[in-house]
Design an enzyme around this catalytic site. Sequence first.
Site, PDB file in Angstrom:
ATOM      1  N   ARG A  14       0.841  -1.195   0.000  1.00 33.22           N
ATOM      2  CA  ARG A  14       0.000   0.000   0.000  1.00 33.22           C
ATOM      3  C   ARG A  14       0.875   1.243   0.000  1.00 33.22           C
ATOM      4  O   ARG A  14       1.804   1.353   0.791  1.00 33.22           O
ATOM      5  CB  ARG A  14      -0.915   0.015   1.222  1.00 33.22           C
ATOM      6  CG  ARG A  14      -2.124   0.922   1.062  1.00 33.22           C
ATOM      7  CD  ARG A  14      -3.069   0.802   2.237  1.00 33.22           C
ATOM      8  NE  ARG A  14      -3.614  -0.533   2.428  1.00 33.22           N
ATOM      9  CZ  ARG A  14      -4.698  -0.797   3.147  1.00 33.22           C
ATOM     10  NH1 ARG A  14      -5.354   0.189   3.731  1.00 33.22           N
ATOM     11  NH2 ARG A  14      -5.142  -2.031   3.291  1.00 33.22           N
ATOM     12  N   SER A 102      -8.452   0.218   0.259  1.00 33.01           N
ATOM     13  CA  SER A 102      -9.503   0.120   1.256  1.00 33.01           C
ATOM     14  C   SER A 102     -10.057   1.498   1.597  1.00 33.01           C
ATOM     15  O   SER A 102     -10.641   2.167   0.767  1.00 33.01           O
ATOM     16  CB  SER A 102      -8.981  -0.610   2.496  1.00 33.01           C
ATOM     17  OG  SER A 102     -10.003  -0.817   3.438  1.00 33.01           O
ATOM     18  N   HIS A 103      -9.845   1.946   2.846  1.00 33.77           N
ATOM     19  CA  HIS A 103     -10.418   3.200   3.326  1.00 33.77           C
ATOM     20  C   HIS A 103      -9.450   4.370   3.207  1.00 33.77           C
ATOM     21  O   HIS A 103      -9.804   5.487   3.576  1.00 33.77           O
ATOM     22  CB  HIS A 103     -10.811   3.050   4.798  1.00 33.77           C
ATOM     23  CG  HIS A 103      -9.651   2.705   5.680  1.00 33.77           C
ATOM     24  ND1 HIS A 103      -9.235   1.397   5.854  1.00 33.77           N
ATOM     25  CD2 HIS A 103      -8.809   3.474   6.398  1.00 33.77           C
ATOM     26  CE1 HIS A 103      -8.184   1.402   6.671  1.00 33.77           C
ATOM     27  NE2 HIS A 103      -7.911   2.640   7.010  1.00 33.77           N
ATOM     28  N   LYS A 112      -3.917  -6.399  -2.293  1.00 31.29           N
ATOM     29  CA  LYS A 112      -4.177  -7.473  -1.339  1.00 31.29           C
ATOM     30  C   LYS A 112      -4.097  -8.783  -2.119  1.00 31.29           C
ATOM     31  O   LYS A 112      -4.785  -8.940  -3.130  1.00 31.29           O
ATOM     32  CB  LYS A 112      -5.566  -7.327  -0.705  1.00 31.29           C
ATOM     33  CG  LYS A 112      -5.729  -6.115   0.186  1.00 31.29           C
ATOM     34  CD  LYS A 112      -7.131  -6.074   0.802  1.00 31.29           C
ATOM     35  CE  LYS A 112      -7.303  -4.895   1.721  1.00 31.29           C
ATOM     36  NZ  LYS A 112      -8.655  -4.840   2.342  1.00 31.29           N
ATOM     37  N   ASP A 246     -17.006   0.231   3.837  1.00 35.42           N
ATOM     38  CA  ASP A 246     -15.774   0.961   3.557  1.00 35.42           C
ATOM     39  C   ASP A 246     -15.490   0.911   2.060  1.00 35.42           C
ATOM     40  O   ASP A 246     -16.286   0.378   1.272  1.00 35.42           O
ATOM     41  CB  ASP A 246     -14.604   0.439   4.391  1.00 35.42           C
ATOM     42  CG  ASP A 246     -14.232  -1.005   4.080  1.00 35.42           C
ATOM     43  OD1 ASP A 246     -15.015  -1.702   3.415  1.00 35.42           O
ATOM     44  OD2 ASP A 246     -13.148  -1.434   4.508  1.00 35.42           O
ATOM     45  N   ASP A 248     -13.508  -0.648  -0.100  1.00 33.61           N
ATOM     46  CA  ASP A 248     -13.496  -1.898  -0.867  1.00 33.61           C
ATOM     47  C   ASP A 248     -14.601  -2.849  -0.413  1.00 33.61           C
ATOM     48  O   ASP A 248     -14.637  -4.001  -0.840  1.00 33.61           O
ATOM     49  CB  ASP A 248     -12.127  -2.580  -0.795  1.00 33.61           C
ATOM     50  CG  ASP A 248     -11.699  -2.939   0.617  1.00 33.61           C
ATOM     51  OD1 ASP A 248     -12.190  -2.311   1.574  1.00 33.61           O
ATOM     52  OD2 ASP A 248     -10.854  -3.841   0.780  1.00 33.61           O
ATOM     53  N   ASP A 250     -15.428  -4.541   2.179  1.00 36.80           N
ATOM     54  CA  ASP A 250     -15.289  -5.800   2.914  1.00 36.80           C
ATOM     55  C   ASP A 250     -15.661  -5.655   4.383  1.00 36.80           C
ATOM     56  O   ASP A 250     -15.732  -6.639   5.111  1.00 36.80           O
ATOM     57  CB  ASP A 250     -13.868  -6.374   2.769  1.00 36.80           C
ATOM     58  CG  ASP A 250     -12.782  -5.482   3.342  1.00 36.80           C
ATOM     59  OD1 ASP A 250     -13.073  -4.307   3.672  1.00 36.80           O
ATOM     60  OD2 ASP A 250     -11.627  -5.942   3.451  1.00 36.80           O
ATOM     61  N   ARG A 251     -15.904  -4.407   4.832  1.00 36.43           N
ATOM     62  CA  ARG A 251     -16.368  -4.179   6.196  1.00 36.43           C
ATOM     63  C   ARG A 251     -17.762  -3.562   6.163  1.00 36.43           C
ATOM     64  O   ARG A 251     -18.056  -2.735   5.295  1.00 36.43           O
ATOM     65  CB  ARG A 251     -15.427  -3.242   6.956  1.00 36.43           C
ATOM     66  CG  ARG A 251     -14.110  -3.878   7.335  1.00 36.43           C
ATOM     67  CD  ARG A 251     -13.291  -2.950   8.209  1.00 36.43           C
ATOM     68  NE  ARG A 251     -12.890  -1.753   7.503  1.00 36.43           N
ATOM     69  CZ  ARG A 251     -12.581  -0.599   8.101  1.00 36.43           C
ATOM     70  NH1 ARG A 251     -12.667  -0.484   9.409  1.00 36.43           N
ATOM     71  NH2 ARG A 251     -12.185   0.434   7.385  1.00 36.43           N
ATOM     72  N   HIS A 333     -14.692  -6.570  10.668  1.00 41.49           N
ATOM     73  CA  HIS A 333     -14.324  -7.662   9.760  1.00 41.49           C
ATOM     74  C   HIS A 333     -14.973  -8.935  10.303  1.00 41.49           C
ATOM     75  O   HIS A 333     -14.826  -9.264  11.481  1.00 41.49           O
ATOM     76  CB  HIS A 333     -12.807  -7.854   9.703  1.00 41.49           C
ATOM     77  CG  HIS A 333     -12.099  -6.840   8.864  1.00 41.49           C
ATOM     78  ND1 HIS A 333     -12.147  -6.856   7.500  1.00 41.49           N
ATOM     79  CD2 HIS A 333     -11.317  -5.787   9.198  1.00 41.49           C
ATOM     80  CE1 HIS A 333     -11.420  -5.852   7.014  1.00 41.49           C
ATOM     81  NE2 HIS A 333     -10.916  -5.191   8.030  1.00 41.49           N
TER      82      HIS A 333
END
Length: 456
Positions: A14, A102-103, A112, A246, A248, A250-251, A333
């Site tokens: 990242r 992500s965020h 990832k 978020d 992407d 995933d949360r 998560h």
Amino acid sequence: MRDLTRIVKAYDVRGVVPDQLDADLARAFGAAFAETVAVPEKATRIVIGHDMRPSSPELSRAFAEGAASRGLDVVEIGLCSTDELYFASGHLDAPGAMFTASHNPAQYNGIKMCRAGAAPVGQETGLTQMRDLVTSWGDAGAPAADATPGSITQQDLLKDYADHLRTLVDLSGIRPLKVAVDAGNGMAGHTVPTVFDGLPIDIVPMYFELDGTFPNHEANPIEPKNLVDLQAKVRETGADIGLAFDGDADRCFVIDERGEIVPPSAITGLVASRELAKNPGGTIIHNLITSKAVPEIVREHGGTPVRTRVGHSFIKAEMARTGAVFGGEHSAHYYFRDFWNADTGMLAGLHVLAALGEQPGPLSALVAAYNRYPASGEINSTVDDQAARTEAVRAAFADREGVTMDTLDGLTVTGDTWWFNLRPSNTEPLLRLNIEAHDRATIDTLKSELLPLLRD
């Protein structure tokens, strides 16, 4: 050659685009991923997805070219959420890479990666080896390979992903629900319409336009300020529930019908009880910052709670070791055995919708049984010496009667009616403090005692 130790994190790559991460570097990582992960596993193809950030298409295509140069066929699934990429890795039984930060703010991007079946790739399971290989190649990038280049093809798996999720939770008996959804201009704006299609759900969409510059607010719902718009929308529209994702997707964070935030620990307890109803006597994983209500609830429902360190690599390792049916973290998560032990906020959200829709009462009443103790939330302190400050806290509580301590992850101190955890950040000079107690006054007392030890 740039310093890759600055962008290769514990679980992903990242950095800022293009200063730290650009197409040439992504291409090199694609070749390195092939050489260190895919080829040794005898994989013949990999799957790649990306989020809505402006830099994602170029970076993901460069990674694909790097992997294809090592003889691998590449399946590009295009725009997707991170958990859709995990689905693709499991569904196709292929290693995978997701381009997302992500965020993080718009100028960032990242990678990832996972092995076939969505098994995680972290520093100890391939990332360090990849970093060292790319560093050894230098600015020239990956050398030419003897292999015949693989193909790069496209496949849309969004409906397959949605169909799979719908097989994992029974939504057939739910009543009509009004659901406000804040996608934060992230990937939930792409996935939610397909996943919810055909359900008796009236979606109140917020920020569904895919925009990696995040014009409305950061796509980071763990920060309360980023939930304010959704809380207001729930109250304004009379929605039964609000869901916030978020960047992407995933949360998943949950808002009740009053516009109040439902703690992720309460969602962990609720989903755990549902998974234990399907899998009597099963094991549930929770990290050490989740509420102590979680192991209580698991035991009450006949399950076995297992406490672990914070972080998806630890959760997934324990899921695999114990055969756990479900795992939850304070960061929202949520991990499912039926989803290759990977995390999917969307599936957790569907469980909450099913639980709400199967009974007539409001969400606040439903989750009350799972939301038992007040908590401080995470309090961050910038410190000059993490170890010395932690030792000062340990010494202050060492001789107190009835107090126990452990160092599974940072320092956890437990009393009769309270506990707190102090963890160092891996990337910043911070100590992260979480406190839970039977009453708010005890939290305030502990804060007044602890913060001077950390900040004075």
